[in-house]
Design a protein around this motif. Structure first.
Motif, mmCIF file in Angstrom:
data_model
loop_
_atom_site.group_PDB
_atom_site.id
_atom_site.type_symbol
_atom_site.label_atom_id
_atom_site.label_comp_id
_atom_site.label_asym_id
_atom_site.label_seq_id
_atom_site.Cartn_x
_atom_site.Cartn_y
_atom_site.Cartn_z
ATOM 1 N N GLU A 147 -4.727 5.909 5.168
ATOM 2 C CA GLU A 147 -5.684 4.987 4.540
ATOM 3 C C GLU A 147 -5.674 3.645 5.262
ATOM 4 O O GLU A 147 -6.730 3.039 5.492
ATOM 5 C CB GLU A 147 -5.327 4.798 3.068
ATOM 6 N N HIS A 148 -4.491 3.185 5.633
ATOM 7 C CA HIS A 148 -4.367 1.921 6.374
ATOM 8 C C HIS A 148 -5.110 1.990 7.706
ATOM 9 O O HIS A 148 -5.844 1.066 8.068
ATOM 10 C CB HIS A 148 -2.892 1.622 6.603
ATOM 11 N N SER A 196 -3.738 12.240 7.927
ATOM 12 C CA SER A 196 -2.544 12.456 7.120
ATOM 13 C C SER A 196 -1.747 13.644 7.631
ATOM 14 O O SER A 196 -0.512 13.584 7.737
ATOM 15 C CB SER A 196 -2.947 12.663 5.650
ATOM 16 N N LYS A 248 -9.568 11.373 6.709
ATOM 17 C CA LYS A 248 -8.270 10.936 6.182
ATOM 18 C C LYS A 248 -7.291 12.103 6.143
ATOM 19 O O LYS A 248 -6.105 11.941 6.466
ATOM 20 C CB LYS A 248 -8.438 10.338 4.782
ATOM 21 N N ASP A 253 -0.182 9.560 3.588
ATOM 22 C CA ASP A 253 -1.477 9.203 2.995
ATOM 23 C C ASP A 253 -1.711 7.700 3.065
ATOM 24 O O ASP A 253 -2.821 7.239 3.337
ATOM 25 C CB ASP A 253 -1.547 9.672 1.541
ATOM 26 N N ALA A 254 -0.673 6.920 2.797
ATOM 27 C CA ALA A 254 -0.800 5.461 2.840
ATOM 28 C C ALA A 254 -1.115 4.979 4.251
ATOM 29 O O ALA A 254 -1.970 4.110 4.450
ATOM 30 C CB ALA A 254 0.483 4.805 2.323
ATOM 31 N N ARG A 314 -15.413 10.906 5.242
ATOM 32 C CA ARG A 314 -14.258 10.019 5.145
ATOM 33 C C ARG A 314 -13.027 10.755 4.634
ATOM 34 O O ARG A 314 -11.921 10.612 5.180
ATOM 35 C CB ARG A 314 -14.585 8.847 4.227
ATOM 36 N N GLU A 349 1.167 4.109 -3.009
ATOM 37 C CA GLU A 349 0.936 5.534 -2.754
ATOM 38 C C GLU A 349 2.138 6.363 -3.208
ATOM 39 O O GLU A 349 1.978 7.450 -3.798
ATOM 40 C CB GLU A 349 0.674 5.755 -1.262
ATOM 41 N N MET A 362 -7.625 3.891 8.524
ATOM 42 C CA MET A 362 -9.066 3.956 8.315
ATOM 43 C C MET A 362 -9.628 2.617 7.844
ATOM 44 O O MET A 362 -10.720 2.216 8.248
ATOM 45 C CB MET A 362 -9.400 5.060 7.311
ATOM 46 N N MET A 363 -8.888 1.916 6.992
ATOM 47 C CA MET A 363 -9.369 0.644 6.466
ATOM 48 C C MET A 363 -9.307 -0.469 7.507
ATOM 49 O O MET A 363 -10.226 -1.278 7.613
ATOM 50 C CB MET A 363 -8.541 0.244 5.234
ATOM 51 N N GLN A 398 0.832 -1.205 0.000
ATOM 52 C CA GLN A 398 0.000 0.000 0.000
ATOM 53 C C GLN A 398 0.869 1.259 0.000
ATOM 54 O O GLN A 398 0.590 2.226 -0.724
ATOM 55 C CB GLN A 398 -0.911 -0.017 1.229
#
Length: 318
Positions: free
Chosen positions: A84-85, A147, A143, A80-81, A139, A32, A87-88, A28
């Motif tokens: 996202e990690h 970030s 993020k 950013d990566a 969302r 990115e 949040m996911m 991931q």
């Protein structure tokens, strides 16, 4: 000419993890960074596994004096990566932890429903009434918050413990999740109270004998309704026993109490609902309360008289 050397730009430490998880996060981060299109930056990503932790390393082949510039260029992609990690993979467990530990909901079905309210209503769309929320997608905004915080943490130290960051540096993010959970729990409680009240009304309808053969509920539009008997005359609920209305409908329920009260009071064997808007909440509520006693009429002579002409389709749909 100075010789370029492999230098570490960033290292991310994860505690008590497994290889597939680390491999996925590494991929991931790499994806990115590729989106940044940094042509002059030769970087590589690899991970190491240990008994207690794992490390993901972002390295570059660069001269020492150029390393800060390369670090700056890669910083946003890495942040950013990681955002996202989080949040996911972390947001759902965080929400469930808030719901169970702080709000004391231990029943798995209740927790699942409340988390569903969070996802459907608030995780994607911001809560407009909340001063914490902004006008953009919930969302995307969350993020961005993560970030930005990650960028600050990585600027302070290029080696980041992700578990420590989540535990100590995400208070604003956790406060927002807490607020989302609070809204979802309020909706869960209101829906539960509403369903309990509907069940009570269904019970009263079930135990009552029919007092009139037919009632025609005419929905003239908006919140304008009239109720007619089988001779298409206005029904006067005062002619019937109104004790049910006084005892049961003294509830703070947000729908047209008078219509439901009148229908239950006159207790028709069959209710014909004449409407151009069968999906209106009050109509769905009446159908839920009276169940198989109701028929929604899309077009008939009565519709023609009170609602005007319409396409003759779905004439009587149960």
């Amino acid at each position: 000419m100075e010789r370029s050397e492999v230098m570490e730009l960033f290292a991310v430490v994860l505690m008590n993890t497994i290889e597939p998880y680390v491999r996925s996060l590494t991929a991931q981060i790499e994806s990115e960074l590729q989106l940044l299109h940094i042509a002059e930056c030769e970087w590589t990503i690899h991970y190491e596994l240990f008994e207690t932790h794992a490390s993901i390393h972002v390295e570059t082949l660069v001269q020492e004096e150029d390393a800060p510039a390369m670090r700056k260029k890669c910083l946003q992609g890495l942040a950013d990566a990681l955002a996202e990690h989080i949040m996911m993979d972390k947001e759902s467990p965080m929400l469930r932890n808030l719901i169970t530990k702080e709000f004391k909901y231990e029943n798995k079905e209740d927790v699942d429903v409340i988390e569903g309210y969070c996802t459907q209503t608030h995780l994607e769309t911001p809560i407009e009434e909340s001063p914490v929320m902004s006008s953009i997608s919930g969302r995307l905004r969350r993020k961005q918050v993560l970030s930005d915080q990650l960028v600050l943490a990585l600027e302070e130290a290029p080696q980041l413990s992700l578990d420590g960051f989540i535990l100590f540096r995400m208070q604003d993010y956790l406060d927002e999740l807490r607020e989302i959970a609070e809204y979802a729990i309020d909706e869960f409680m209101m829906d539960r109270q509403y369903q309990e009240f509907i069940s009570l009304l269904q019970y009263f309808v079930y135990i009552q004998e029919a007092k009139i053969p037919v009632a025609h509920l005419i929905h003239k539009g908006g919140h304008e309704f009239i109720i007619l008997n089988d001779r298409l005359e206005l029904i006067d609920a005062n002619e019937f026993d109104a004790s049910f209305k006084m005892e049961v409908l003294e509830k703070d329920i947000n729908f047209e109490d008078m219509i439901v009260s009148t229908l239950i009071t006159v207790s028709p064997a069959n209710i014909y609902i004449h409407t151009r808007d069968p999906d209106m909440t009050i109509i769905k509520t009446i159908r839920q309360i009276f169940e198989d006693r109701t028929t929604v009429c899309a077009y008939c002579r009565t519709c023609d008289i009170y609602l005007g002409e319409a396409k003759k389709q779905d004439q009587l749909s149960p």
